[in-house]
Design an enzyme around this catalytic site. Structure first.
Site, PDB file in Angstrom:
ATOM      1  N   SER A  17       0.829  -1.211   0.000  1.00  0.00           N
ATOM      2  CA  SER A  17       0.000   0.000   0.000  1.00  0.00           C
ATOM      3  C   SER A  17       0.864   1.261   0.000  1.00  0.00           C
ATOM      4  O   SER A  17       1.843   1.358   0.751  1.00  0.00           O
ATOM      5  CB  SER A  17      -0.909   0.001   1.232  1.00  0.00           C
ATOM      6  OG  SER A  17      -1.550   1.265   1.324  1.00  0.00           O
ATOM      7  N   SER A  19      -0.552   4.138   0.728  1.00  0.00           N
ATOM      8  CA  SER A  19      -1.267   5.103   1.571  1.00  0.00           C
ATOM      9  C   SER A  19      -0.433   5.639   2.738  1.00  0.00           C
ATOM     10  O   SER A  19      -0.493   6.843   3.020  1.00  0.00           O
ATOM     11  CB  SER A  19      -2.574   4.491   2.085  1.00  0.00           C
ATOM     12  OG  SER A  19      -3.438   4.284   0.992  1.00  0.00           O
ATOM     13  N   THR A  64      -9.516  -0.809   2.179  1.00  0.00           N
ATOM     14  CA  THR A  64      -9.335  -1.139   0.777  1.00  0.00           C
ATOM     15  C   THR A  64      -9.719  -2.598   0.554  1.00  0.00           C
ATOM     16  O   THR A  64     -10.301  -3.231   1.450  1.00  0.00           O
ATOM     17  CB  THR A  64      -7.897  -0.764   0.321  1.00  0.00           C
ATOM     18  OG1 THR A  64      -7.789  -0.984  -1.069  1.00  0.00           O
ATOM     19  CG2 THR A  64      -6.824  -1.553   1.054  1.00  0.00           C
ATOM     20  N   LYS A  68     -14.245  -2.847   1.559  1.00  0.00           N
ATOM     21  CA  LYS A  68     -15.053  -1.627   1.404  1.00  0.00           C
ATOM     22  C   LYS A  68     -16.548  -1.879   1.654  1.00  0.00           C
ATOM     23  O   LYS A  68     -17.231  -1.030   2.214  1.00  0.00           O
ATOM     24  CB  LYS A  68     -14.852  -1.031   0.008  1.00  0.00           C
ATOM     25  CG  LYS A  68     -13.457  -0.432  -0.169  1.00  0.00           C
ATOM     26  CD  LYS A  68     -13.307   0.226  -1.528  1.00  0.00           C
ATOM     27  CE  LYS A  68     -11.863   0.617  -1.769  1.00  0.00           C
ATOM     28  NZ  LYS A  68     -11.657   1.242  -3.068  1.00  0.00           N
ATOM     29  N   GLY A 130     -16.297  -2.441 -16.634  1.00  0.00           N
ATOM     30  CA  GLY A 130     -16.340  -3.059 -15.303  1.00  0.00           C
ATOM     31  C   GLY A 130     -17.535  -2.563 -14.517  1.00  0.00           C
ATOM     32  O   GLY A 130     -18.006  -1.426 -14.714  1.00  0.00           O
ATOM     33  N   GLY A 132     -17.851  -3.422 -10.925  1.00  0.00           N
ATOM     34  CA  GLY A 132     -17.579  -3.842  -9.549  1.00  0.00           C
ATOM     35  C   GLY A 132     -17.638  -2.669  -8.585  1.00  0.00           C
ATOM     36  O   GLY A 132     -18.275  -1.639  -8.859  1.00  0.00           O
ATOM     37  N   ALA A 134     -15.411  -0.437  -7.631  1.00  0.00           N
ATOM     38  CA  ALA A 134     -14.841   0.849  -8.053  1.00  0.00           C
ATOM     39  C   ALA A 134     -15.851   1.616  -8.916  1.00  0.00           C
ATOM     40  O   ALA A 134     -16.030   2.826  -8.755  1.00  0.00           O
ATOM     41  CB  ALA A 134     -13.543   0.630  -8.812  1.00  0.00           C
ATOM     42  N   TYR A 220      -3.006   1.120 -11.403  1.00  0.00           N
ATOM     43  CA  TYR A 220      -1.715   1.757 -11.662  1.00  0.00           C
ATOM     44  C   TYR A 220      -0.622   0.725 -11.430  1.00  0.00           C
ATOM     45  O   TYR A 220      -0.830  -0.262 -10.722  1.00  0.00           O
ATOM     46  CB  TYR A 220      -1.503   2.984 -10.743  1.00  0.00           C
ATOM     47  CG  TYR A 220      -1.852   2.696  -9.307  1.00  0.00           C
ATOM     48  CD1 TYR A 220      -3.129   2.962  -8.826  1.00  0.00           C
ATOM     49  CD2 TYR A 220      -0.924   2.119  -8.446  1.00  0.00           C
ATOM     50  CE1 TYR A 220      -3.470   2.651  -7.525  1.00  0.00           C
ATOM     51  CE2 TYR A 220      -1.263   1.826  -7.144  1.00  0.00           C
ATOM     52  CZ  TYR A 220      -2.533   2.086  -6.687  1.00  0.00           C
ATOM     53  OH  TYR A 220      -2.866   1.771  -5.397  1.00  0.00           O
TER      54      TYR A 220
HETATM   55  P1  NDP Z   1     -14.078  -5.662  -8.230  1.00  0.00           P
HETATM   56  O1  NDP Z   1     -13.469  -6.975  -7.941  1.00  0.00           O
HETATM   57  O2  NDP Z   1     -15.195  -5.156  -7.409  1.00  0.00           O
HETATM   58  O3  NDP Z   1     -14.620  -5.670  -9.773  1.00  0.00           O
HETATM   59  C1  NDP Z   1     -13.801  -6.161 -10.791  1.00  0.00           C
HETATM   60  C2  NDP Z   1     -14.427  -5.875 -12.153  1.00  0.00           C
HETATM   61  O4  NDP Z   1     -13.484  -6.237 -13.144  1.00  0.00           O
HETATM   62  C3  NDP Z   1     -15.693  -6.686 -12.436  1.00  0.00           C
HETATM   63  O5  NDP Z   1     -16.571  -5.884 -13.181  1.00  0.00           O
HETATM   64  C4  NDP Z   1     -15.153  -7.853 -13.282  1.00  0.00           C
HETATM   65  O6  NDP Z   1     -16.110  -8.385 -14.171  1.00  0.00           O
HETATM   66  C5  NDP Z   1     -14.079  -7.156 -14.076  1.00  0.00           C
HETATM   67  N1  NDP Z   1     -13.014  -8.029 -14.565  1.00  0.00           N
HETATM   68  C6  NDP Z   1     -12.101  -8.718 -13.833  1.00  0.00           C
HETATM   69  N2  NDP Z   1     -11.228  -9.343 -14.629  1.00  0.00           N
HETATM   70  C7  NDP Z   1     -11.596  -9.060 -15.907  1.00  0.00           C
HETATM   71  C8  NDP Z   1     -11.072  -9.423 -17.184  1.00  0.00           C
HETATM   72  N3  NDP Z   1     -10.012 -10.205 -17.309  1.00  0.00           N
HETATM   73  N4  NDP Z   1     -11.685  -8.929 -18.288  1.00  0.00           N
HETATM   74  C9  NDP Z   1     -12.767  -8.139 -18.176  1.00  0.00           C
HETATM   75  N5  NDP Z   1     -13.313  -7.770 -16.992  1.00  0.00           N
HETATM   76  C10 NDP Z   1     -12.730  -8.224 -15.873  1.00  0.00           C
HETATM   77  O7  NDP Z   1     -12.851  -4.630  -8.258  1.00  0.00           O
HETATM   78  P2  NDP Z   1     -12.912  -3.058  -7.950  1.00  0.00           P
HETATM   79  O8  NDP Z   1     -14.086  -2.519  -8.665  1.00  0.00           O
HETATM   80  O9  NDP Z   1     -12.775  -2.833  -6.507  1.00  0.00           O
HETATM   81  O10 NDP Z   1     -11.541  -2.526  -8.613  1.00  0.00           O
HETATM   82  C11 NDP Z   1     -11.408  -2.412 -10.032  1.00  0.00           C
HETATM   83  C12 NDP Z   1     -10.094  -1.739 -10.369  1.00  0.00           C
HETATM   84  O11 NDP Z   1     -10.058  -0.396  -9.912  1.00  0.00           O
HETATM   85  C13 NDP Z   1      -8.865  -2.421  -9.765  1.00  0.00           C
HETATM   86  O12 NDP Z   1      -7.846  -2.448 -10.739  1.00  0.00           O
HETATM   87  C14 NDP Z   1      -8.470  -1.496  -8.628  1.00  0.00           C
HETATM   88  O13 NDP Z   1      -7.079  -1.553  -8.343  1.00  0.00           O
HETATM   89  C15 NDP Z   1      -8.846  -0.144  -9.224  1.00  0.00           C
HETATM   90  N6  NDP Z   1      -9.079   0.912  -8.200  1.00  0.00           N
HETATM   91  C16 NDP Z   1      -8.226   1.975  -8.178  1.00  0.00           C
HETATM   92  C17 NDP Z   1      -8.402   2.999  -7.256  1.00  0.00           C
HETATM   93  C18 NDP Z   1      -7.467   4.159  -7.260  1.00  0.00           C
HETATM   94  O14 NDP Z   1      -7.468   4.932  -6.285  1.00  0.00           O
HETATM   95  N7  NDP Z   1      -6.691   4.369  -8.301  1.00  0.00           N
HETATM   96  C19 NDP Z   1      -9.495   2.961  -6.263  1.00  0.00           C
HETATM   97  C20 NDP Z   1     -10.363   1.805  -6.392  1.00  0.00           C
HETATM   98  C21 NDP Z   1     -10.123   0.803  -7.332  1.00  0.00           C
HETATM   99  P3  NDP Z   1     -17.182  -9.503 -13.706  1.00  0.00           P
HETATM  100  O15 NDP Z   1     -18.268  -8.754 -12.992  1.00  0.00           O
HETATM  101  O16 NDP Z   1     -17.613 -10.131 -14.949  1.00  0.00           O
HETATM  102  O17 NDP Z   1     -16.428 -10.438 -12.782  1.00  0.00           O
END
Ligand code: NDP
Length: 275
Positions: A17, A19, A64, A68, A130, A132, A134, A220
């Site tokens: 991290s 942070s 994180t 969350k 995506g 999820g 985020a 990143y």
């Molecule tokens: P989640 O696990 O909640 O969601 C992951 C998402 O990615 C889902 O929609 C999933 O699809 C999709 N996914 C995973 N693998 C693949 C793939 N190979 N091809 C296509 N889609 C894929 O993760 P988060 O939403 O928490 O995080 C997402 C990203 O955002 C991460 O990389 C995280 O590091 C980044 N992030 C960065 C922050 C920052 O401050 N810069 C803050 C928060 C997050 P499915 O639903 O089909 O499984």
């Protein structure tokens, strides 16, 4: 001797991290007497770790992956943006001992886009890859910037459809699968999948970028992520990663805790040099 106020980030994994580095820079810069550490906490231990932390004098916590949603459940009160995102990355101890949950990810992204990179959002067509946690966190802050419309494309199509349905009262928004993106073009594509973490790229049609379009990966890494590389190869006017968002979400949390807005430019530059 002034008291040192205690803050931390909980998550799993947490060793890498950034942070603690970021918050120590903020504290030094604004002369705040705080201690901020990273603690390995998994979902099973989350509630106990939170109780212990605040009993031992903790003032605020960042949460994180994968905590969350649990932090959202644990918070006694929620900000409006945290309420809708169903995810909390910042907990604040209130005077009465209760915990307020907030989510600064979205405002961190918007600040990085609009202030650090001068990317306008009003009237723009946005694609978010995506659906999820985020994506949940960034939708409302993006919608509040008067974007023209938002398309959410996800591997599991139902999740994109449900999310679009949940946020449709705040602005024009549709959900779809990656296959439905043929013959569409966007001003800004945000990669909010975790694909970059496994060095993968969501499938994208060749002509999906409008002239002058911007690509932004929430992930990143030390080198360009596959999505940042894709943006550069496809003549995006800018192709950026999420390091600035990370620092800006931390700055927003620091402001909530300490009432002082730290300067972020030098912290982002320092991170580019230490990563
Ligand atoms: P989640 O696990 O909640 O969601 C992951 C998402 O990615 C889902 O929609 C999933 O699809 C999709 N996914 C995973 N693998 C693949 C793939 N190979 N091809 C296509 N889609 C894929 O993760 P988060 O939403 O928490 O995080 C997402 C990203 O955002 C991460 O990389 C995280 O590091 C980044 N992030 C960065 C922050 C920052 O401050 N810069 C803050 C928060 C997050 P499915 O639903 O089909 O499984």
């Amino acid at each position: 001797m002034p008291q040192t106020d205690l803050y931390a980030v909980f998550g799993s994994p947490i060793k890498h991290s950034k942070s603690p580095f970021i918050h120590r820079q903020f504290a030094q810069q604004t002369q705040q007497n705080i201690d901020y550490h990273a603690q390995l906490v998994d979902a099973e231990n989350f509630d106990t770790a939170v109780e212990n932390f605040f009993q031992q004098g903790g003032k605020g916590l960042n949460c994180t992956v994968p905590l969350k949603e649990l932090a959202w459940q644990r918070a006694d009160q929620l900000s409006a943006r945290a309420e809708m995102s169903k995810a909390v990355n910042t907990l604040v101890l209130q005077r009465d001992g209760s915990l307020l949950g907030d989510n600064t990810d979205g405002i961190g992204l918007v600040t990085d886009l609009t202030q650090n990179h001068a990317i306008p959002l009003a009237g723009k067509k946005l694609l978010i890859l995506g659906a999820g946690g985020a994506t949940r966190g960034i939708l409302l802050p993006l919608q509040s910037k008067n974007v023209l419309d938002i398309t959410i494309a996800n591997r599991t199509v139902n999740k994109a459809l449900n999310l679009a349905d949940e946020f449709k009262s705040n602005g024009k928004i549709t959900g779809c699968g990656f296959d439905d993106l043929q013959n569409q073009q966007f001003d800004l594509i945000l990669n909010a999948t975790s694909a970059s973490l496994s060095n993968q790229l969501p499938p994208l049609p060749e002509n999906i970028l409008k002239p002058g379009a911007v690509c932004y990966d929430l992930a990143y890494a030390n080198e360009d992520t596959p999505f940042v590389q894709w943006g550069k190869q496809h003549q995006a006017s800018k192709s950026l990663d999420g390091l600035g968002m990370l620092v800006e979400q931390a700055a927003a949390a620091f402001f909530i805790w300490r009432g002082i807005q730290p300067e972020t430019f030098h912290v982002i530059s320092a991170l580019h040099h230490v990563t």
